[in-house]
Motif scaffolding. Structure first.
Motif, PDB file in Angstrom:
ATOM      1  N   ILE A 595       0.847  -1.195   0.000  1.00 23.39           N
ATOM      2  CA  ILE A 595       0.000   0.000   0.000  1.00 23.39           C
ATOM      3  C   ILE A 595       0.879   1.241   0.000  1.00 23.39           C
ATOM      4  O   ILE A 595       1.832   1.332   0.772  1.00 23.39           O
ATOM      5  N   GLN A 596       0.551   2.199  -0.860  1.00 24.71           N
ATOM      6  CA  GLN A 596       1.296   3.461  -0.848  1.00 24.71           C
ATOM      7  C   GLN A 596       0.768   4.359   0.264  1.00 24.71           C
ATOM      8  O   GLN A 596      -0.418   4.308   0.623  1.00 24.71           O
ATOM      9  N   VAL A 597       1.668   5.178   0.829  1.00 19.59           N
ATOM     10  CA  VAL A 597       1.324   6.075   1.938  1.00 19.59           C
ATOM     11  C   VAL A 597       1.565   7.521   1.510  1.00 19.59           C
ATOM     12  O   VAL A 597       2.612   7.845   0.950  1.00 19.59           O
ATOM     13  N   ALA A 598       0.574   8.366   1.747  1.00 18.47           N
ATOM     14  CA  ALA A 598       0.676   9.792   1.417  1.00 18.47           C
ATOM     15  C   ALA A 598       0.611  10.615   2.700  1.00 18.47           C
ATOM     16  O   ALA A 598      -0.083  10.251   3.650  1.00 18.47           O
ATOM     17  N   ILE A 599       1.368  11.724   2.721  1.00 17.41           N
ATOM     18  CA  ILE A 599       1.319  12.657   3.850  1.00 17.41           C
ATOM     19  C   ILE A 599       0.358  13.778   3.481  1.00 17.41           C
ATOM     20  O   ILE A 599       0.611  14.558   2.563  1.00 17.41           O
ATOM     21  N   ILE A 612      12.232  15.465   5.008  1.00 14.59           N
ATOM     22  CA  ILE A 612      11.501  14.887   3.878  1.00 14.59           C
ATOM     23  C   ILE A 612      12.131  13.573   3.432  1.00 14.59           C
ATOM     24  O   ILE A 612      11.451  12.593   3.156  1.00 14.59           O
ATOM     25  N   LYS A 613      13.474  13.552   3.357  1.00 11.92           N
ATOM     26  CA  LYS A 613      14.160  12.377   2.820  1.00 11.92           C
ATOM     27  C   LYS A 613      14.005  11.161   3.727  1.00 11.92           C
ATOM     28  O   LYS A 613      14.242  10.045   3.301  1.00 11.92           O
ATOM     29  N   GLU A 614      13.626  11.370   4.997  1.00 12.91           N
ATOM     30  CA  GLU A 614      13.573  10.267   5.946  1.00 12.91           C
ATOM     31  C   GLU A 614      12.160   9.762   6.199  1.00 12.91           C
ATOM     32  O   GLU A 614      11.974   8.769   6.894  1.00 12.91           O
ATOM     33  N   LEU A 615      11.160  10.431   5.643  1.00 15.38           N
ATOM     34  CA  LEU A 615       9.794  10.041   5.932  1.00 15.38           C
ATOM     35  C   LEU A 615       9.431   8.731   5.233  1.00 15.38           C
ATOM     36  O   LEU A 615       9.680   8.578   4.042  1.00 15.38           O
ATOM     37  N   PRO A 616       8.834   7.775   5.960  1.00 10.59           N
ATOM     38  CA  PRO A 616       8.431   6.519   5.328  1.00 10.59           C
ATOM     39  C   PRO A 616       7.136   6.715   4.548  1.00 10.59           C
ATOM     40  O   PRO A 616       6.063   6.273   4.947  1.00 10.59           O
ATOM     41  N   ALA A 617       7.221   7.420   3.437  1.00 10.62           N
ATOM     42  CA  ALA A 617       6.036   7.753   2.650  1.00 10.62           C
ATOM     43  C   ALA A 617       6.388   7.725   1.169  1.00 10.62           C
ATOM     44  O   ALA A 617       7.559   7.687   0.784  1.00 10.62           O
ATOM     45  N   THR A 619       4.160   9.742  -1.110  1.00  9.15           N
ATOM     46  CA  THR A 619       3.569  10.932  -1.721  1.00  9.15           C
ATOM     47  C   THR A 619       3.411  12.041  -0.685  1.00  9.15           C
ATOM     48  O   THR A 619       3.106  11.768   0.482  1.00  9.15           O
ATOM     49  N   LEU A 620       3.622  13.282  -1.112  1.00 16.43           N
ATOM     50  CA  LEU A 620       3.329  14.454  -0.290  1.00 16.43           C
ATOM     51  C   LEU A 620       2.131  15.175  -0.898  1.00 16.43           C
ATOM     52  O   LEU A 620       2.094  15.428  -2.098  1.00 16.43           O
ATOM     53  N   LYS A 621       1.152  15.508  -0.064  1.00 13.48           N
ATOM     54  CA  LYS A 621       0.017  16.321  -0.521  1.00 13.48           C
ATOM     55  C   LYS A 621       0.198  17.720   0.052  1.00 13.48           C
ATOM     56  O   LYS A 621       0.132  17.915   1.266  1.00 13.48           O
ATOM     57  N   ILE A 622       0.450  18.681  -0.833  1.00 16.89           N
ATOM     58  CA  ILE A 622       0.692  20.057  -0.378  1.00 16.89           C
ATOM     59  C   ILE A 622      -0.612  20.647   0.131  1.00 16.89           C
ATOM     60  O   ILE A 622      -1.637  20.622  -0.552  1.00 16.89           O
ATOM     61  N   ASP A 623      -0.583  21.190   1.337  1.00 18.76           N
ATOM     62  CA  ASP A 623      -1.777  21.718   1.974  1.00 18.76           C
ATOM     63  C   ASP A 623      -2.410  22.830   1.146  1.00 18.76           C
ATOM     64  O   ASP A 623      -1.725  23.668   0.549  1.00 18.76           O
ATOM     65  N   MET A 624      -3.741  22.839   1.123  1.00 18.08           N
ATOM     66  CA  MET A 624      -4.472  23.799   0.288  1.00 18.08           C
ATOM     67  C   MET A 624      -4.253  25.254   0.720  1.00 18.08           C
ATOM     68  O   MET A 624      -4.486  26.171  -0.066  1.00 18.08           O
ATOM     69  N   ALA A 647      11.061  17.171  -2.482  1.00 18.53           N
ATOM     70  CA  ALA A 647      10.392  15.892  -2.684  1.00 18.53           C
ATOM     71  C   ALA A 647      10.986  15.160  -3.878  1.00 18.53           C
ATOM     72  O   ALA A 647      11.142  13.938  -3.864  1.00 18.53           O
ATOM     73  N   GLY A 648      11.354  15.928  -4.906  1.00 14.68           N
ATOM     74  CA  GLY A 648      11.971  15.321  -6.081  1.00 14.68           C
ATOM     75  C   GLY A 648      13.287  14.653  -5.747  1.00 14.68           C
ATOM     76  O   GLY A 648      13.581  13.563  -6.233  1.00 14.68           O
ATOM     77  N   THR A 649      14.093  15.287  -4.898  1.00 11.53           N
ATOM     78  CA  THR A 649      15.376  14.693  -4.522  1.00 11.53           C
ATOM     79  C   THR A 649      15.181  13.420  -3.709  1.00 11.53           C
ATOM     80  O   THR A 649      16.039  12.545  -3.693  1.00 11.53           O
ATOM     81  N   ALA A 650      14.057  13.328  -2.993  1.00 10.50           N
ATOM     82  CA  ALA A 650      13.767  12.146  -2.186  1.00 10.50           C
ATOM     83  C   ALA A 650      12.917  11.131  -2.958  1.00 10.50           C
ATOM     84  O   ALA A 650      12.499  10.123  -2.392  1.00 10.50           O
ATOM     85  N   GLU A 651      12.675  11.405  -4.241  1.00  8.92           N
ATOM     86  CA  GLU A 651      11.882  10.527  -5.105  1.00  8.92           C
ATOM     87  C   GLU A 651      10.483  10.297  -4.547  1.00  8.92           C
ATOM     88  O   GLU A 651       9.941   9.190  -4.580  1.00  8.92           O
ATOM     89  N   LEU A 652       9.895  11.367  -4.012  1.00  6.23           N
ATOM     90  CA  LEU A 652       8.517  11.313  -3.539  1.00  6.23           C
ATOM     91  C   LEU A 652       7.604  11.978  -4.560  1.00  6.23           C
ATOM     92  O   LEU A 652       7.966  12.983  -5.173  1.00  6.23           O
ATOM     93  N   GLN A 653       6.415  11.424  -4.761  1.00  2.00           N
ATOM     94  CA  GLN A 653       5.438  12.051  -5.623  1.00  2.00           C
ATOM     95  C   GLN A 653       4.839  13.250  -4.894  1.00  2.00           C
ATOM     96  O   GLN A 653       4.813  13.295  -3.668  1.00  2.00           O
ATOM     97  N   VAL A 654       4.325  14.215  -5.665  1.00  7.31           N
ATOM     98  CA  VAL A 654       3.717  15.410  -5.075  1.00  7.31           C
ATOM     99  C   VAL A 654       2.343  15.619  -5.696  1.00  7.31           C
ATOM    100  O   VAL A 654       2.179  15.518  -6.914  1.00  7.31           O
ATOM    101  N   ILE A 655       1.365  15.918  -4.852  1.00  7.21           N
ATOM    102  CA  ILE A 655       0.032  16.259  -5.333  1.00  7.21           C
ATOM    103  C   ILE A 655      -0.432  17.499  -4.583  1.00  7.21           C
ATOM    104  O   ILE A 655      -0.202  17.629  -3.380  1.00  7.21           O
TER     105      ILE A 655
END
Length: 699
Positions: A595-599, A612-617, A619-624, A647-655
């Motif tokens: 399962i993927q995990v998003a913050i 950011i680089k250490e979070l076990p996630a 995807t990052l969801k940028i707050d509205m 997030a890009g350097t940590a290879e995390l997706q961003v939404i």
């Protein structure tokens, strides 16, 4: 550097925050180009390396991640060397030393290394960041110096380092020409090195000099020298005794270089990791750590104290009426007033958007704490000039006492929060000392809690699904499942009304299990209807994560509803990641199910960018709150750009969530964000209406 940043904040208006963010981004980029950085977990396993580490070691990132630093061990240093290193960082102290490593191609390189441990609330290291500088050329030069004094002269005259030879008493016997950049050579060439070293560091240098003479090996030292303008410069040096017969026999070579910029960079890294960037106060993580240390001292001395949890009432109305910049200005003013009102020993932190916490070390009784809080509240509520108009703000406070109400940081904060909640429920604008039963329930609260329990059993809940879209193609990439409470008598009740009650009463446990099961059922239906696979995101509460069997529950529901893990995504708030090792382990176990995990709501103050680089996630969801004014607020735009870049350097997706206009969508795409959701694309929809959007891109 820290003082300079603070000065910039005080001298410039709110709109200059973007300039400061840009400056910090430039510094971060420069650090990545010149500093070898690696992050390991508490067992020494590498979890992150920067590009310079890869370039220097000649291993790929994939070859380094998951390994220990043994992969670059040259076997040059004895086991005792590394045993001492681990003993130092294991006790929470910074370790510094020079290490010879072996690259993948068999070549050797030297690095000047600092290993900084990051500690939990209990003071236990849970990860380490190593900051290294390549000193291979300097080490080669030092070797040649020891072998041939004539070659030594030639090299030092062309070296950028400051190289000198001193006798056992510290008198200069030789100085490289580079010293002329710092000192007036004709005035110090025949004098002692102590004449240029800052007086505070004389004893430190003398100890290093004696060690170099006694141990016959290179001794590291760090000290300040005073340049020709009388300004202090931090030097990092190595002292080596000359044992070969010759002109400088029994003298000591001092090879030093300016690390002032390096020290400033280290301060900046620490500032980014522990300071709230808007107010320069401690952030939530740092406040918790400092509070833990403070309580340990007070416990040892048997000293009571108080803690105040503060909320700026209705700050969102300031944002709505005057704009985000004015709201930020109010936060900065409150922070500055708190600094002026409290003692230097008291701790002050910005805990979240409009909430602060601070200690009152002199508030040793209920009466003292209440009097001090009343006075502070009065000062904070004095008028503030907003948009050329003087306006007053309202402050609510909750107070808890150590050790009367609680003996741990988290419990002390929780009790103060409960007292604050009582004040807010009674209209705000006051303060309250915590009492057992402070969270007295209002009639409305009791009614909602009772009806909530019944509704879970009777099935008065439904799910709606809000599409997530590819910003460049306009195609649906997934949906977020959102729970709706349609009470037969009370009507539709907003989630922000019933979710907090569900979490506090733990009704969220059966409700959360129902939500996940319904989402899985819907995922199975859509798959059977022939739509291409996409994820359904399900929000999960921290209360659910704390359940010991949560991972097993998730896995059981997936199996019972015949849904594969790649069809489900779990969304968690930033608080789920904050200083809770057990919770992080639970999150990692959920990811191991597939399962993927998003913050969710990222950037609202709990996790700092440096983590950011250490979070076990995944995807990052940028707050509205950053999205709604991204097209008019440079500060919001800079923060979004920083999140996307890191997030890009940590290879995390961003939404991005909360997109309401085409202009916002286009701007996000230009900044590098490829996915988003919001009313510009679609409001949350019942399953049958959502299928229309799905069918357009997933047939």
């Amino acid at each position: 550097m820290h003082e300079y940043i603070h000065l910039l904040r005080n001298m410039t208006d709110v709109n200059s925050e973007a300039t400061l963010q840009s400056l910090l981004g430039d510094i971060a980029y420069a650090l990545n180009q010149s500093v070898i950085i690696a992050v390991t977990d508490r067992t020494g396993t590498i979890t992150y390396v920067n590009d310079l580490f890869v370039k220097t070691s000649k291993y790929s990132e994939a070859e380094l991640i998951g390994k220990t630093h043994a992969i670059v061990n040259s076997n040059y240093h004895p086991k005792s060397f590394f045993k001492n290193m681990w003993a130092t960082i294991g006790q929470g102290h910074v370790w510094q030393g020079e290490i010879r490593n072996r690259a993948k191609d068999g070549s050797f390189y030297w690095v000047d290394t600092r290993i900084v441990p990051f500690l939990t609330d209990a003071g236990i290291p849970n990860r380490y960041i190593s900051i290294r500088y390549d000193i291979t050329d300097r080490k080669k030069m030092e070797d040649r110096i020891r072998k041939d004094s004539e070659v030594y002269r030639l090299i030092t005259e062309n070296s950028l380092d400051y190289i000198s030879v001193i006798d056992p008493l510290g008198n200069f016997q030789y100085m490289s020409p580079t010293h002329g950049h710092l000192f007036e050579l004709d005035k110090i060439a025949s004098n002692s090195i102590y004449d240029v070293i800052h007086s505070d560091d004389h004893e430190k240098f003398a100890k290093a000099l004696n060690l170099a003479k006694e141990q016959l090996k290179s001794i590291p030292a760090e000290f300040k020298v005073m340049d020709k303008e009388g300004l202090p410069i931090t030097m990092e040096a190595n002292l080596q005794l000359i044992v070969e017969e010759g002109e400088f026999f029994n003298c000591v070579v001092v090879s030093m270089h300016d690390i002032s910029n390096q020290k400033e960079s280290e301060l900046l890294i620490k500032d980014l990791a522990y300071k709230d960037q808007l107010t320069s106060l401690l952030n939530r993580t740092a406040f918790s750590e400092k509070l833990f240390n403070r309580l340990q001292i007070n416990k040892k001395n048997d000293s009571p104290m108080s803690l105040v949890y503060l909320n700026i009432d209705r700050l969102r109305y300031v944002n709505d009426s005057y704009g985000q910049e004015t709201g930020d200005y109010v936060l900065a003013v409150v922070a500055e007033r708190l600094r002026n009102l409290l003692s230097d020993e008291d701790l002050i932190g910005r805990i979240s958007g409009d909430e602060f916490a601070f200690t009152l070390l002199q508030g040793t009784t209920n009466t003292d704490a209440e009097k001090m809080t009343a006075k502070i509240k009065e000062e904070l509520e004095k008028p503030i000039l907003m948009a050329e108009k003087t306006s007053s703000i309202s402050i609510s406070c909750g107070i808890s006492m150590f050790p009367k109400h609680a003996k741990t940081p988290s419990a002390l904060i929780t009790k103060a929060e409960k007292a604050l909640h009582y004040v807010k429920e009674h209209g705000g604008g006051g303060f309250k000392m915590y009492e057992p039963g402070t969270a007295t329930k209002t009639l409305e609260r009791i009614l909602l809690e009772n009806e909530l329990r019944k509704s879970v059993q009777m099935g008065h809940f439904t799910l709606e699904y809000q599409p997530k879209m590819n910003l460049s193609e306009g195609e649906l990439t997934g949906v977020e499942a959102l729970v709706r409470w349609n009470h037969p008598d009370l009507g539709r009740i907003a989630p922000d009304k019933f979710i907090p009650i569900a979490e506090e009463t733990k009704i969220i446990l059966p409700l959360g299990e129902w939500i996940l099961r319904e989402a899985c059922k819907q995922a199975y239906i859509w798959k059977q209807q022939g739509y291409k696979s996409f994820r359904i995101a399900v929000n999960m509460s921290t209360v659910q994560l704390e359940e010991p069997t949560i991972v097993e529950t998730i896995n059981r529901i997936l199996n019972e509803e015949r849904v594969t893990a790649e069809l489900i995504e779990i969304e968690l708030t930033e608080t789920s990641f904050a200083n809770r090792d057990e919770m992080r382990e639970t999150i990692q176990r959920i990811r191991e199910l597939g399962i993927q995990v998003a913050i969710d709501d990222f950037g609202t103050g709990y996790s700092t960018f440096s983590y950011i680089k250490e979070l076990p996630a995944d995807t990052l969801k940028i707050d509205m709150s950053f999205i709604r004014d991204i097209d008019v607020n440079e500060n919001s735009r800079a923060i979004v750009q920083a999140i996307i870049t890191l997030a890009g350097t940590a290879e995390l997706q961003v939404i991005a969530e909360g997109i309401e206009t085409e202009k916002q969508a286009k701007l996000l795409l230009e900044l590098g964000c490829t996915e988003g959701q919001g009313y510009f694309y679609s409001k949350p929809l019942p399953p049958e209406e959502c299928e229309y959007m799905i069918s357009k891109t997933h047939t």
